[in-house]
Design an enzyme around this catalytic site. Structure first.
Site, short mmCIF file in Angstrom:
data_model
loop_
_atom_site.label_atom_id
_atom_site.label_comp_id
_atom_site.label_asym_id
_atom_site.label_seq_id
_atom_site.Cartn_x
_atom_site.Cartn_y
_atom_site.Cartn_z
N ASP A 1 0.83 -1.19 0.00
CA ASP A 1 0.00 0.00 0.00
C ASP A 1 0.87 1.25 0.00
O ASP A 1 1.89 1.32 0.70
CB ASP A 1 -0.89 -0.02 1.25
CG ASP A 1 -1.90 1.10 1.27
OD1 ASP A 1 -2.74 1.16 0.36
OD2 ASP A 1 -1.82 1.93 2.20
N GLU B 1 1.57 -0.53 -5.20
CA GLU B 1 0.57 0.49 -5.47
C GLU B 1 1.34 1.79 -5.69
O GLU B 1 1.69 2.49 -4.73
CB GLU B 1 -0.42 0.67 -4.32
CG GLU B 1 -1.49 1.70 -4.68
CD GLU B 1 -2.25 2.25 -3.48
OE1 GLU B 1 -3.39 2.73 -3.67
OE2 GLU B 1 -1.72 2.22 -2.36
#
Length: 706
Positions: free
Chosen positions: A462, A491
């Site tokens: 993330d 990400e």
């Protein structure tokens, strides 16, 4: 070993962090620059983690004095490719009354989406004053910000009064070439090893040269090798057990580096076995894999709570789809439904189940030959995490655990304790950024990684773009040394090829995502998906890089809700028939209308589910759909809108397929510029008449293929 890692490559004005690996928080570390270009005036601090911002091109050599010895690291610096550019919006572009609004925070990739660092002030016509304006201002009805940007298309958000409502978006294109690319391959010739670099010019760029760099951790030195243009040679006798060669392509811009690892092992009294490895390449299993993302707390249904046990009981559904890996949104302790505000990085959330129940779910998935991807959230924590609370309360041991910014830069409106504020991205004031300049934080996050890696098959990382590159390089080597099959998915939004450089295996493809949305809303022709694929090359991703292709995820509106009726099917089909790793977001295949809505088990779209099953099965059956490369195919559309139809050919040396997609609301009849066999492989129907009928997708075999 505390050695900081491989050579680093950047341009003038760019900042990199330099840090000891496997840090000991009670040890002493000291950095110094031991060599730099004659014109350079750069210095670095004497902290354990330092930031180098080179001021002229050339080679810089730094040394780290650590408990296990003195370690050298090379930093190669190239000219700055950035140019002056201006983001601007007018009051007419804002769907709100701006009376009384006197400033706007401007955020984008250029400042890591950090509110408060760049502001366009409304202080009067022609007035560009303001301590934090950073060359921004307001003229007439225009708000603007002057920045330096590399070639390419860039986007910025103007958040008026430091809020996203109202806001406006500005896009600017800086002329210039993309980034070149380079690939290293090795072979043995008698008593020498030969490393060959294949350089590829950037779009609109000149032919690049190649630079080879050796790894400062190894015993192979520059004196032991010879370089002739794009070839490096070394005697086998000069190799130790492990040697690493790095290369960059250099033209108007420099490429990301490629790496070749050379292993030398005794094979007798006077002979050695030589093998070569490309450590940046992804594991083979993911090249033909399908990922299925589950937003955890919405998966079990509308009358039961989702737990690990509840998901485990639904694994047969995942088996029936034919997916290869499941990505669960965060499962650690969190007060939020989405789970990204984590309060305990070492334990599972109580409402989902125990650590043992999570392990049972992983085991059940493995029985079904499905791998588990863990959502690793180490850019930030919840502000209710004890570590953050202790920092704000002045406990000395936690003083450096989170980023601190001047109170004048804060845009939250929170009356923070103390005379500073926590760093964060966007308006995410409830998830403060961790401080990777802290050895304690690095040690803490490495412990988190070591806690979960043995249990799962990969990490979806993330906010990967918010964590220093040096840390990700350390993480990759740490994990791959234990399990080469372990997957790292970034990400990184927008895309950034730098995260391919010995960091991540698979990358978010935000370009194709955006183009598929524009096609679905009718704002772009179907053929524009080729432009999105070309963006990978412009960014500097090598051909070996893998990109996650998707139409929706937990951060985005559902495709079918936002786009025209019927366009979800061809959009999903594009993700399965173009190069890359397709990802299905739970409920995409069941017709769930909201981004984090409850899974539709009893009232889902059965036909849409079967459509996705067929896409997965077809990709598993035909290797051509997992190959690299796309060749556009010309087609005539006899009924319907030609701009809603696109065709392309995919394949390997042994198998070729043609894919035709129809994004229009009604079936179309098309003819192609080449002959095809009389069966549509997607629905196994026979072709009839003078043309080919396309509802959503057709997959065809070129005539004459054996």
């Amino acid at each position: 070993m505390h050695h900081p890692g491989p050579p680093r490559f950047l341009h003038v004005g760019e900042s990199i962090e330099l840090a000891p690996r496997n840090p000991d928080t009670v040890a002493e570390y000291a950095w110094q620059i031991v060599d730099q270009p004659a014109e350079s005036m750069v210095t670095i601090d004497d902290e354990a983690v330092v930031h180098l911002v080179p001021d002229v091109p050339g080679i810089y050599r730094v040394e780290l004095d650590a408990p296990d010895g003195v370690h050298s690291q090379t930093v190669r610096v190239f000219p700055d490719p950035r140019r002056e550019a201006r983001f601007s919006v007018t009051t007419d572009e804002v769907d709100s009354d701006l009376d009384g609004v006197d400033h706007a925070a401007v955020i984008g990739q250029f400042n890591d989406f950090t509110m408060g660092t760049h502001r366009a002030e409304r202080t009067g016509e022609g007035d560009r004053s303001g301590e934090n304006a950073r060359a921004g201002g307001y003229v007439g009805n225009e708000w603007f910000l002057d920045v330096t940007l590399p070639p390419g298309t860039h986007e910025a958000i103007f958040a008026f009064d430091d809020e996203f409502e109202p806001h406006a978006t500005s896009e600017v294109t800086v002329d210039g070439p993309g980034r070149p690319r380079v690939r290293l391959d090795g072979r043995r010739e008698d008593d020498e090893i030969v490393v060959t670099a294949t350089a590829d010019a950037a779009p609109n760029g000149s032919v690049p040269s190649v630079e080879f760099h050796l790894d400062d951790r190894d015993t192979l030195t520059r004196d032991a090798v010879t370089v002739d243009d794009e070839t490096l040679r070394a005697s086998v006798d000069t190799l130790s057990e492990l040697s690493r060669v790095h290369a960059v392509a250099v033209a108007e811009r420099h490429s990301i580096a490629d790496t070749l690892t050379i292993h030398s092992e005794p094979a007798g009294e006077r002979t050695r076995t030589i093998s070569f490895d490309r450590p940046a390449d992804p594991p083979a299993w993911v090249r033909d894999a399908t990922i299925y993302e589950i937003f955890v707390r919405a998966f079990a249904g509308d009358t039961v709570d989702t737990t690990f046990a509840a998901i485990e009981r639904r694994v047969p559904y995942l088996e029936s789809l034919g997916v290869d890996a499941v990505w669960l949104t965060p499962v650690c302790e969190s007060p939020t439904r989405h789970g990204y505000h984590i309060t305990d990085l070492f334990d599972t959330a109580a409402d989902l189940g125990t650590r043992e129940e999570f392990a049972s779910l992983v085991d059940r998935l493995h029985e079904a030959d499905i791998r588990m991807l863990f959502d690793l959230v180490i850019n930030h924590t919840s502000r209710d995490h004890p570590a953050f609370q202790l920092q704000r309360a002045g406990v000395p041991e936690y003083a450096d655990h989170y980023e601190r910014v001047p109170a004048t830069q804060d845009t939250t409106g929170v009356d923070w304790a103390g005379d500073d504020a926590p760093g964060h991205y966007f308006t995410w004031s409830k998830i403060p950024n961790l401080n990777y300049d802290s050895l304690a934080v690095r040690e803490w996050m490495l412990d988190v990684i070591d806690e979960w890696a043995p249990l799962v098959d990969g990490f979806r990382c993330d906010v990967a773009w918010g964590i220093p590159h040096g840390f990700w390089k350390e993480v990759r080597e740490r994990l791959k040394s234990r399990d080469e099959e372990f997957l790292l998915l970034d990400e990184t939004v927008p895309r950034d090829a730098a995260f391919r450089e010995n960091e991540f295996d698979v990358h978010y493809d935000t370009d194709l995502y955006a183009v598929l949305r524009n096609i679905g809303t009718g704002d772009a022709p179907a053929s524009s998906l080729f432009d999105a694929l070309d963006d990978s090359r412009r960014h500097g991703y090598p051909n070996e890089a893998l990109h996650m292709r998707y139409v929706e995820n937990h951060d985005e509106d559902r495709y079918a809700t936002e786009c025209n009726d019927g366009s979800l099917r061809p959009a999903a089909a594009a993700t399965f028939t173009l190069p890359g790793v397709p990802m299905v977001y739970y409920g995409q295949e069941r017709g769930v209308p909201t981004d984090r809505g409850t899974m539709r088990w009893h009232d889902g779209d059965a036909a849409l589910t079967e459509f996705h099953r067929r896409l997965i099965a077809l990709r598993n059956e035909y290797p051509a759909l997992c190959a690299s490369g796309v060749e556009p195919v010309a087609c005539d559309v006899h009924t319907g809108d030609p701009e809603r139809v696109v065709a392309y050919e995919r394949g390997t040396e042994y198998e070729r397929l043609i894919v035709v997609l129809n994004f229009g609301p009604d079936p179309v009849i098309v003819t192609l510029d080449r002959a095809v066999e009389h069966t549509d492989l997607f629905d196994e129907s026979a072709l009839t008449g003078d043309g080919i009928r396309i509802d959503d997708i057709a997959v065809l075999i070129p005539s004459g293929q054996e």
